[in-house]
Design a protein around this motif. Structure first.
Motif, mmCIF file in Angstrom:
data_model
loop_
_atom_site.group_PDB
_atom_site.id
_atom_site.type_symbol
_atom_site.label_atom_id
_atom_site.label_comp_id
_atom_site.label_asym_id
_atom_site.label_seq_id
_atom_site.Cartn_x
_atom_site.Cartn_y
_atom_site.Cartn_z
ATOM 1 N N ALA A 1 0.816 -1.219 0.000
ATOM 2 C CA ALA A 1 0.000 0.000 0.000
ATOM 3 C C ALA A 1 0.849 1.268 0.000
ATOM 4 O O ALA A 1 0.303 2.377 0.046
ATOM 5 C CB ALA A 1 -0.930 0.006 1.206
ATOM 6 N N HIS A 2 2.183 1.105 -0.052
ATOM 7 C CA HIS A 2 3.109 2.246 -0.051
ATOM 8 C C HIS A 2 2.967 3.111 1.207
ATOM 9 O O HIS A 2 3.155 4.336 1.143
ATOM 10 C CB HIS A 2 2.916 3.112 -1.306
ATOM 11 C CG HIS A 2 2.996 2.342 -2.585
ATOM 12 N ND1 HIS A 2 4.169 1.787 -3.038
ATOM 13 C CD2 HIS A 2 2.047 2.023 -3.502
ATOM 14 C CE1 HIS A 2 3.951 1.170 -4.182
ATOM 15 N NE2 HIS A 2 2.667 1.281 -4.481
ATOM 16 N N ARG A 3 2.641 2.476 2.310
ATOM 17 C CA ARG A 3 2.585 3.192 3.590
ATOM 18 C C ARG A 3 3.972 3.103 4.233
ATOM 19 O O ARG A 3 4.254 2.229 5.053
ATOM 20 C CB ARG A 3 1.505 2.600 4.499
ATOM 21 C CG ARG A 3 0.090 2.788 3.964
ATOM 22 C CD ARG A 3 -0.943 2.390 5.010
ATOM 23 N NE ARG A 3 -0.925 0.971 5.291
ATOM 24 C CZ ARG A 3 -1.736 0.079 4.721
ATOM 25 N NH1 ARG A 3 -2.627 0.480 3.820
ATOM 26 N NH2 ARG A 3 -1.671 -1.198 5.039
ATOM 27 N N TYR A 4 4.835 4.006 3.856
ATOM 28 C CA TYR A 4 6.236 3.885 4.227
ATOM 29 C C TYR A 4 6.553 4.423 5.630
ATOM 30 O O TYR A 4 7.486 3.956 6.273
ATOM 31 C CB TYR A 4 7.117 4.596 3.193
ATOM 32 C CG TYR A 4 6.997 3.995 1.814
ATOM 33 C CD1 TYR A 4 6.957 2.613 1.649
ATOM 34 C CD2 TYR A 4 6.927 4.791 0.679
ATOM 35 C CE1 TYR A 4 6.847 2.042 0.392
ATOM 36 C CE2 TYR A 4 6.825 4.238 -0.579
ATOM 37 C CZ TYR A 4 6.785 2.866 -0.724
ATOM 38 O OH TYR A 4 6.676 2.314 -1.970
ATOM 39 N N GLN A 5 5.796 5.393 6.080
ATOM 40 C CA GLN A 5 6.097 5.980 7.387
ATOM 41 C C GLN A 5 5.961 4.960 8.511
ATOM 42 O O GLN A 5 6.853 4.861 9.376
ATOM 43 C CB GLN A 5 5.193 7.184 7.641
ATOM 44 C CG GLN A 5 5.634 8.063 8.816
ATOM 45 C CD GLN A 5 7.044 8.622 8.637
ATOM 46 O OE1 GLN A 5 7.447 8.968 7.527
ATOM 47 N NE2 GLN A 5 7.809 8.679 9.732
ATOM 48 N N PRO A 6 4.854 4.162 8.560
ATOM 49 C CA PRO A 6 4.754 3.129 9.604
ATOM 50 C C PRO A 6 5.893 2.113 9.530
ATOM 51 O O PRO A 6 6.356 1.620 10.564
ATOM 52 C CB PRO A 6 3.407 2.468 9.314
ATOM 53 C CG PRO A 6 2.627 3.483 8.560
ATOM 54 C CD PRO A 6 3.623 4.227 7.750
ATOM 55 N N ILE A 7 6.369 1.815 8.321
ATOM 56 C CA ILE A 7 7.474 0.871 8.155
ATOM 57 C C ILE A 7 8.744 1.451 8.770
ATOM 58 O O ILE A 7 9.465 0.773 9.512
ATOM 59 C CB ILE A 7 7.692 0.547 6.662
ATOM 60 C CG1 ILE A 7 6.482 -0.184 6.077
ATOM 61 C CG2 ILE A 7 8.954 -0.291 6.471
ATOM 62 C CD1 ILE A 7 6.579 -0.421 4.584
ATOM 63 N N LYS A 8 9.021 2.702 8.472
ATOM 64 C CA LYS A 8 10.221 3.354 9.014
ATOM 65 C C LYS A 8 10.196 3.379 10.533
ATOM 66 O O LYS A 8 11.206 3.101 11.191
ATOM 67 C CB LYS A 8 10.330 4.772 8.455
ATOM 68 C CG LYS A 8 10.679 4.831 6.974
ATOM 69 C CD LYS A 8 10.480 6.221 6.392
ATOM 70 C CE LYS A 8 11.326 7.251 7.080
ATOM 71 N NZ LYS A 8 11.146 8.603 6.474
#
Length: 433
Positions: free
Chosen positions: A185-192
C-alpha cells in the motif's frame, strides 16, 4: 524528346515513392514485433550497410545472479520448471518417502512456481501430519529457483531474500514478513517507525525488493532469451499510476552528419544519389522507431488503466482483458496489439512481467452484469470453498448455483474445470468427519 524524358522521369519517381512506402510499412511492422534485444541486433545489421547510421545502445553488461531485474539473465528454458526441479530432487535427495512427497509437491506447482494447495488440503489428501509436510516444503523451497514452492507473493519474496547468499539491506526480512501490507500500500512511514529505518535505509530495502522475482517459474515457461529487458516501467503512488518508457533498454539512432557532408562534397552524381538513399533510409528507420515507442507506450498505458487494481495491490486478481478490448479502445488493429506486446516486459514495484500476462480471459457471466475474468472466478470459487461447512462440502452443482448468484453463469462441468485448475479437491475429498 524533352516531353518524353519528362514523362519517364515522373513515372520513375512515382514508382520509387510507392516502393519506399511499402518497405516503410513492412519495416514498421517488423520493428514493432521485435523485442528490445532483437531490435538492437536488427538495427545494427542495417547499419553495416549504411555509413550514415550509428546505433547507440544503453544496455548494461550481463548481470550477475541477484542483479536488478531490469536486465536479468534467464535460466536455460529448454527444461520445464517441473523437469528442472525433478532433476534437482533426484540428484540431491535420497530415495525416501520424503523425496516422494517433494516430487508430489513439485507436480502441484503452477507455472509461476507457486503452490496453490493449502497445507490443510495437502495433509487431508495425503493423510500426513504437519511436521512431515513442513519438512517436505522446506526441501522444496530450498531448490532453485529461489522462491519456488511459496503459497503467495509475500512468502515468495521472503524466501528469495532469506536464501540470498549475498548481504541484504537491514530490515528487508522484517519488512517482508511483518509489514508486507504496508509495503504493497506504499505506507512507508509506519514501516520506518516500526523498523527504525531512516530514508536511506528504507530506500535500500525498497530497491532490493524490486530485484526479487514475483514469478520464479516464469523463466521455465517461455522460449529461450538471453536477457529480460523491460521496455516499460509502471509505478503507483498515492493512488495514481505512472508509466514510462525505459530509455536504458532502447536503441538510439545517430545520423553521421559529418560523414554525410564530407562524402557529399567530394562525390559524383551517382555517389550523391547513393548518399541520399541512405539518408532517407535513416529517416524511415527513425520514424519507424518513434512509431514503435509511441505504440508500445500507448498500449502499455491502456493495460495499466484496465489493470490498475492489480498494480495497486498484486494480491488482487486480474480484470478481464482481451486484445480486442485494447484494440477497440485505441482504434487500432488487434494484430498491432499482438505484435506490440509480443516479447515485451513491464517492470513494476514488485517484479518484472511479460505484457501478455496482463490479459485475462473473460469468465462466463450473467449478460446483464459486468464481466469477470477467469482469475476472479477462481478467487470467488476459493472463497466459497473456504467458507463451506467442512462436514457438508459443496458439490460442483452447488458451487455452480452459488457462483451464478455472484453473476458467474457457469455450468457444473465448468466449475469442475476451474476447481481442478485452482487445485481444489472434489467435495468427497474435502469432507471431514
Amino acid at each position: 524528346m524533352k516531353p518524353t524524358q519528362q514523362f519517364d522521369f515522373v513515372q520513375n519517381q512515382t514508382q520509387v515513392q510507392k516502393f519506399t512506402l511499402t518497405q516503410g510499412m513492412r519495416q514498421s511492422i517488423l520493428m514493432l514485433q521485435l523485442d528490445a534485444l532483437d531490435l538492437i541486433d536488427y538495427l545494427k545489421n542495417v547499419s553495416l550497410e549504411n555509413p550514415l547510421l550509428e546505433v547507440r545502445t544503453h544496455l548494461a553488461p550481463p548481470a550477475a545472479p541477484g542483479a536488478p531485474a531490469a536486465e536479468q539473465p534467464l535460466a536455460d528454458t529448454h527444461q520445464s520448471l517441473f523437469e528442472y526441479l525433478l532433476t534437482q530432487a533426484q540428484l540431491t535427495m535420497r530415495d525416501t518417502p520424503l523425496r516422494t512427497l517433494v516430487i508430489y509437491l513439485v507436480q502441484q506447482l503452477d507455472p509461476r512456481g507457486y503452490l496453490p494447495l493449502s497445507d490443510a488440503e495437502i495433509q487431508k489428501e495425503l493423510g500426513i501430519d504437519a511436521i512431515t509436510l513442513a519438512d517436505a516444503k522446506t526441501l522444496l523451497q530450498r531448490l532453485d529457483p529461489p522462491g519456488v514452492g511459496a503459497h503467495d507473493l509475500q512468502e515468495c519474496l521472503y524466501l528469495q531474500a532469506e536464501q540470498d547468499p549475498d548481504p541484504i539491506p537491514d530490515g528487508v526480512l522484517a519488512l517482508l514478513q511483518e509489514h508486507f501490507d504496508d509495503l504493497v500500500a506504499h505506507r512507508y512511514q509506519p514501516i520506518k517507525q516500526a523498523l527504525g529505518l531512516d530514508d536511506a535505509g528504507l530506500t535500500a530495502c525498497l530497491h532490493y525488493v524490486q530485484t526479487l522475482s514475483a514469478d520464479p517459474g516464469l523463466a521455465y515457461n517461455h522460449t529461450p532469451v538471453e536477457f529480460v529487458v523491460p521496455e516499460l516501467t509502471v509505478t503507483v503512488r498515492d493512488g495514481k499510476a505512472s508509466l514510462k518508457l525505459n530509455r536504458r533498454g532502447q536503441a538510439e539512432l545517430i545520423f553521421a552528419q559529418a560523414t554525410y557532408d564530407e562524402l557529399k562534397a567530394t562525390a559524383d552524381a551517382e555517389a550523391r544519389e547513393y548518399l541520399q538513399a541512405k539518408k532517407e533510409q535513416f529517416r524511415a528507420l527513425e520514424y519507424a522507431l518513434q512509431r514503435r515507442e509511441n505504440t508500445l507506450t500507448t498500449i502499455g498505458r491502456e493495460i495499466v488503466r484496465r489493470q490498475f487494481a492489480y498494480f495497486e495491490n498484486p494480491q488482487q486478481p486480474l480484470a478481464p482483458l482481451l486484445l480486442r478490448d485494447i484494440a477497440q479502445t485505441l482504434q487500432i488493429a488487434e494484430s498491432t496489439v499482438s505484435r506490440a506486446i509480443n516479447g515485451k516486459y513491464l517492470q513494476t514495484d514488485f517484479g518484472v512481467f511479460p505484457l501478455k500476462m496482463f490479459f485475462s480471459r473473460y469468465a462466463p457471466a450473467v449478460a446483464t452484469e459486468a464481466a469477470h475474468s477467469t482469475d476472479q472466478l477462481i478467487k470467488a470459487l476459493k472463497q466459497l470453498v473456504a467458507a463451506e461447512d467442512s462436514k457438508h462440502p459443496l458439490s460442483d452443482e452447488a458451487l455452480a448455483k452459488q457462483l451464478a448468484a455472484a453473476h458467474f453463469a457457469v455450468a457444473r462441468r465448468t466449475v469442475a474445470k476451474y476447481r481442478q485448475k485452482a487445485g481444489i479437491a472434489p467435495a468427497h475429498a474435502r469432507k471431514q468427519p
